[in-house]
Design a protein around this motif. Structure first.
Motif, PDB file in Angstrom:
ATOM      1  N   ARG A  96       7.824 -11.879   8.807  1.00  0.00           N
ATOM      2  CA  ARG A  96       8.011 -12.002  10.256  1.00  0.00           C
ATOM      3  C   ARG A  96       6.933 -12.863  10.922  1.00  0.00           C
ATOM      4  NH1 ARG A  96      10.908  -7.199  12.782  1.00  0.00           N
ATOM      5  NH2 ARG A  96      11.912  -6.183  11.034  1.00  0.00           N
ATOM      6  N   ARG A  97       5.977 -13.323  10.127  1.00  0.00           N
ATOM      7  CA  ARG A  97       4.848 -14.133  10.614  1.00  0.00           C
ATOM      8  C   ARG A  97       4.041 -13.389  11.676  1.00  0.00           C
ATOM      9  NH1 ARG A  97       8.711 -18.909  10.425  1.00  0.00           N
ATOM     10  NH2 ARG A  97       8.218 -19.844   8.421  1.00  0.00           N
ATOM     11  N   ILE A  98       3.758 -12.122  11.384  1.00  0.00           N
ATOM     12  CA  ILE A  98       2.931 -11.296  12.262  1.00  0.00           C
ATOM     13  C   ILE A  98       1.592 -11.101  11.571  1.00  0.00           C
ATOM     14  CG2 ILE A  98       2.666  -9.041  13.364  1.00  0.00           C
ATOM     15  CD1 ILE A  98       5.729  -8.850  13.427  1.00  0.00           C
ATOM     16  N   ARG A  99       0.529 -11.589  12.196  1.00  0.00           N
ATOM     17  CA  ARG A  99      -0.805 -11.370  11.641  1.00  0.00           C
ATOM     18  C   ARG A  99      -1.134  -9.888  11.784  1.00  0.00           C
ATOM     19  NH1 ARG A  99      -4.840 -15.125  14.476  1.00  0.00           N
ATOM     20  NH2 ARG A  99      -4.242 -13.641  16.029  1.00  0.00           N
ATOM     21  N   HIS A 100      -1.928  -9.369  10.844  1.00  0.00           N
ATOM     22  CA  HIS A 100      -2.223  -7.941  10.886  1.00  0.00           C
ATOM     23  C   HIS A 100      -3.605  -7.654  10.332  1.00  0.00           C
ATOM     24  CE1 HIS A 100      -0.440  -8.727   6.943  1.00  0.00           C
ATOM     25  NE2 HIS A 100      -1.181  -7.737   6.490  1.00  0.00           N
ATOM     26  N   THR A 101      -4.156  -6.552  10.785  1.00  0.00           N
ATOM     27  CA  THR A 101      -5.417  -6.024  10.280  1.00  0.00           C
ATOM     28  C   THR A 101      -5.150  -4.581   9.881  1.00  0.00           C
ATOM     29  OG1 THR A 101      -6.671  -7.470  11.729  1.00  0.00           O
ATOM     30  CG2 THR A 101      -7.830  -5.572  10.832  1.00  0.00           C
ATOM     31  N   ILE A 102      -5.016  -4.370   8.567  1.00  0.00           N
ATOM     32  CA  ILE A 102      -4.730  -3.048   8.020  1.00  0.00           C
ATOM     33  C   ILE A 102      -5.664  -2.837   6.838  1.00  0.00           C
ATOM     34  CG2 ILE A 102      -2.985  -1.548   6.992  1.00  0.00           C
ATOM     35  CD1 ILE A 102      -0.848  -3.308   8.311  1.00  0.00           C
ATOM     36  N   PRO A 103      -6.491  -1.782   6.858  1.00  0.00           N
ATOM     37  CA  PRO A 103      -7.382  -1.551   5.717  1.00  0.00           C
ATOM     38  C   PRO A 103      -6.595  -1.102   4.488  1.00  0.00           C
ATOM     39  CG  PRO A 103      -7.563   0.246   7.274  1.00  0.00           C
ATOM     40  CD  PRO A 103      -6.659  -0.773   7.897  1.00  0.00           C
ATOM     41  N   GLU A 104      -7.073  -1.484   3.327  1.00  0.00           N
ATOM     42  CA  GLU A 104      -6.451  -1.066   2.077  1.00  0.00           C
ATOM     43  C   GLU A 104      -6.945   0.315   1.686  1.00  0.00           C
ATOM     44  OE1 GLU A 104      -5.420  -4.280  -1.199  1.00  0.00           O
ATOM     45  OE2 GLU A 104      -7.516  -4.363  -0.612  1.00  0.00           O
ATOM     46  N   ARG A 105      -6.049   1.118   1.101  1.00  0.00           N
ATOM     47  CA  ARG A 105      -6.469   2.398   0.551  1.00  0.00           C
ATOM     48  C   ARG A 105      -7.217   2.138  -0.749  1.00  0.00           C
ATOM     49  NH1 ARG A 105      -0.861   4.449   0.642  1.00  0.00           N
ATOM     50  NH2 ARG A 105      -1.308   4.816  -1.549  1.00  0.00           N
ATOM     51  N   CYS A 106      -8.108   3.035  -1.111  1.00  0.00           N
ATOM     52  CA  CYS A 106      -8.957   2.820  -2.292  1.00  0.00           C
ATOM     53  C   CYS A 106      -8.136   2.736  -3.575  1.00  0.00           C
ATOM     54  CB  CYS A 106     -10.034   3.892  -2.389  1.00  0.00           C
ATOM     55  SG  CYS A 106      -9.407   5.564  -2.473  1.00  0.00           S
ATOM     56  N   ASP A 107      -7.017   3.472  -3.681  1.00  0.00           N
ATOM     57  CA  ASP A 107      -6.205   3.368  -4.892  1.00  0.00           C
ATOM     58  C   ASP A 107      -5.517   2.007  -4.989  1.00  0.00           C
ATOM     59  OD1 ASP A 107      -4.518   4.040  -2.730  1.00  0.00           O
ATOM     60  OD2 ASP A 107      -3.017   4.876  -4.086  1.00  0.00           O
ATOM     61  N   GLN A 108      -5.166   1.409  -3.850  1.00  0.00           N
ATOM     62  CA  GLN A 108      -4.561   0.087  -3.865  1.00  0.00           C
ATOM     63  C   GLN A 108      -5.583  -0.980  -4.240  1.00  0.00           C
ATOM     64  OE1 GLN A 108      -2.982   0.019   0.090  1.00  0.00           O
ATOM     65  NE2 GLN A 108      -1.029   0.902  -0.535  1.00  0.00           N
ATOM     66  N   VAL A 109      -6.823  -0.827  -3.778  1.00  0.00           N
ATOM     67  CA  VAL A 109      -7.885  -1.754  -4.133  1.00  0.00           C
ATOM     68  C   VAL A 109      -8.103  -1.705  -5.640  1.00  0.00           C
ATOM     69  CG1 VAL A 109     -10.356  -2.233  -3.897  1.00  0.00           C
ATOM     70  CG2 VAL A 109      -9.027  -1.603  -1.890  1.00  0.00           C
ATOM     71  N   GLN A 110      -8.168  -0.502  -6.198  1.00  0.00           N
ATOM     72  CA  GLN A 110      -8.402  -0.351  -7.629  1.00  0.00           C
ATOM     73  C   GLN A 110      -7.246  -0.921  -8.442  1.00  0.00           C
ATOM     74  OE1 GLN A 110     -11.351   0.685  -8.844  1.00  0.00           O
ATOM     75  NE2 GLN A 110     -10.516  -0.072 -10.771  1.00  0.00           N
ATOM     76  N   ARG A 111      -6.018  -0.691  -8.010  1.00  0.00           N
ATOM     77  CA  ARG A 111      -4.855  -1.215  -8.722  1.00  0.00           C
ATOM     78  C   ARG A 111      -4.870  -2.743  -8.722  1.00  0.00           C
ATOM     79  NH1 ARG A 111      -0.827   0.867  -5.832  1.00  0.00           N
ATOM     80  NH2 ARG A 111      -1.145   2.893  -6.771  1.00  0.00           N
ATOM     81  N   ARG A 112      -5.227  -3.338  -7.582  1.00  0.00           N
ATOM     82  CA  ARG A 112      -5.308  -4.796  -7.488  1.00  0.00           C
ATOM     83  C   ARG A 112      -6.398  -5.328  -8.411  1.00  0.00           C
ATOM     84  NH1 ARG A 112      -8.507  -7.216  -4.422  1.00  0.00           N
ATOM     85  NH2 ARG A 112      -8.680  -5.604  -2.864  1.00  0.00           N
ATOM     86  N   LYS A 113      -7.552  -4.655  -8.454  1.00  0.00           N
ATOM     87  CA  LYS A 113      -8.654  -5.093  -9.318  1.00  0.00           C
ATOM     88  C   LYS A 113      -8.301  -4.926 -10.797  1.00  0.00           C
ATOM     89  CE  LYS A 113     -12.451  -4.419  -6.110  1.00  0.00           C
ATOM     90  NZ  LYS A 113     -13.660  -3.657  -5.798  1.00  0.00           N
ATOM     91  N   ASP A 114      -7.558  -3.874 -11.143  1.00  0.00           N
ATOM     92  CA  ASP A 114      -7.167  -3.649 -12.532  1.00  0.00           C
ATOM     93  C   ASP A 114      -6.251  -4.758 -13.044  1.00  0.00           C
ATOM     94  OD1 ASP A 114      -8.650  -1.348 -12.611  1.00  0.00           O
ATOM     95  OD2 ASP A 114      -6.931   0.000 -12.323  1.00  0.00           O
ATOM     96  N   LYS A 115      -5.492  -5.371 -12.162  1.00  0.00           N
ATOM     97  CA  LYS A 115      -4.598  -6.451 -12.562  1.00  0.00           C
ATOM     98  C   LYS A 115      -5.348  -7.762 -12.797  1.00  0.00           C
ATOM     99  CE  LYS A 115      -0.400  -4.849 -10.284  1.00  0.00           C
ATOM    100  NZ  LYS A 115       0.605  -5.190  -9.263  1.00  0.00           N
ATOM    101  N   GLY A 116      -6.605  -7.817 -12.398  1.00  0.00           N
ATOM    102  CA  GLY A 116      -7.392  -9.033 -12.579  1.00  0.00           C
ATOM    103  C   GLY A 116      -6.914 -10.138 -11.652  1.00  0.00           C
ATOM    104  N   SER A 117      -6.851 -11.362 -12.180  1.00  0.00           N
ATOM    105  CA  SER A 117      -6.450 -12.491 -11.339  1.00  0.00           C
ATOM    106  C   SER A 117      -4.982 -12.385 -10.921  1.00  0.00           C
ATOM    107  CB  SER A 117      -6.689 -13.808 -12.074  1.00  0.00           C
ATOM    108  OG  SER A 117      -5.912 -13.848 -13.258  1.00  0.00           O
ATOM    109  N   ALA A 118      -4.177 -11.632 -11.664  1.00  0.00           N
ATOM    110  CA  ALA A 118      -2.769 -11.437 -11.302  1.00  0.00           C
ATOM    111  C   ALA A 118      -2.627 -10.511 -10.099  1.00  0.00           C
ATOM    112  CB  ALA A 118      -1.988 -10.870 -12.475  1.00  0.00           C
ATOM    113  N   GLY A 119      -3.680  -9.789  -9.752  1.00  0.00           N
ATOM    114  CA  GLY A 119      -3.636  -8.863  -8.621  1.00  0.00           C
ATOM    115  C   GLY A 119      -3.687  -9.551  -7.275  1.00  0.00           C
ATOM    116  N   GLY A 120      -4.072 -10.822  -7.267  1.00  0.00           N
ATOM    117  CA  GLY A 120      -4.116 -11.574  -6.017  1.00  0.00           C
ATOM    118  C   GLY A 120      -5.413 -11.360  -5.263  1.00  0.00           C
TER     119      GLY A 120
END
Length: 175
Positions: A96-120
């Protein structure tokens, strides 16, 4: 043979359908109704939606944004808490092209880090801008001044929604 229309009386004039659960659901505090809202920078509600008390916040964001879009508005920036940090929400807001400021939950941060460079990359987050998110909390504080809204006395969700909309109209009319 049916009686003539005048003898049958008027048909239903329900513009807002009554949900089967009457907007009442079980949460930690007992039977409750949840009011979901988008608030503008002036602490005024701009879109409202009711659900049962046990319903989650995140699934109600898209219908709120749809209601806002139907009225011809698009938020410039959305501030939300961690309840809205699901990846599907981020995809929808980007679509929708809506800018947003939403903090990440700690489990989402960890999941993204576990994926490495594929986590984005981590989503952009501005802590200074996030401090302004209290407009929603202050907006709900104004609703809590209405006893009938703070403590639901109405049997039907349509009646309760009417009270919520009346309160929102009065809040909008105040300076």
């Amino acid at each position: 043979m049916r009686p003539p229309r005048a003898a049958r009386g008027a048909g239903p004039n329900d513009k807002i359908p009554e949900p089967g659960d009457h907007g009442i659901g079980r949460s930690r505090g007992g039977l409750t109704t949840k009011v979901h809202a988008l608030a503008g920078a002036g602490i005024h509600p701009v879109a409202l939606l009711l659900s049962a008390g046990q319903a989650g916040d995140n699934p109600r964001l898209v219908p709120l944004l749809d209601a806002l879009a139907q009225a011809g508005y698009r938020p410039a920036h959305l501030l939300a808490d961690k309840a809205y940090s699901h990846p599907s929400t981020g995809r929808e807001l980007r679509r929708r092209r809506i800018r947003h400021t939403i903090p990440e939950r700690c489990d989402q941060v960890q999941r993204r880090k576990d994926k490495g460079s594929a986590g984005g990359r981590p989503p952009q987050f501005d802590p200074g801008l996030y401090k302004e998110r209290n407009t929603v909390e202050r907006g709900f504080g104004r609703f809590k001044q209405w006893r009938g809204i703070a403590t639901r006395y109405d049997k039907y969700a349509r009646t309760y929604l009417g009270g919520v909309l009346l309160a929102a109209t009065v809040i909008l009319a105040r300076p």
